[in-house]
Design a protein around this motif. Sequence first.
Motif: not given
Length: 123
Positions: A111-118
């Motif tokens: 249910d919870y996710w970080g913003q993402g990193t490339q």
Amino acid sequence: QVQLVESGGGLVQTGGSLRLSCTASGGTFNNIAMGWFRQAPGKEREFVGSWIRSRPVYGGSVKGRFTIYEDDSKTTLYLQMNSLKPEDTGVYYCAGQPGRLYYSDLVREYDYWGQGTQVTVSS
């Protein structure tokens, strides 16, 4: 409420290494099932690995090259990526599910996710 913040992405050559971090607020990994996923352009989000009760499970495409571990406070999770390949390129996400104590490689079970990193691996 769990908040996840990732860092550590970047550009690396084939065969290189990167380490991603995911810092959690609102809980520790004692009671949050954690996962790492990645998404390449035009593709579905792919399971990379999970961290449940201080034990990792890895997806088949990264087994033997990637390592998941936590810090002593159990609030920062790391994804050490070695022997990187161009096909490892994508946006990497950490994900969490409080209270779940079993392994899952399914996006819908977090249910919870970080913003993402490339992460970009050049050939």
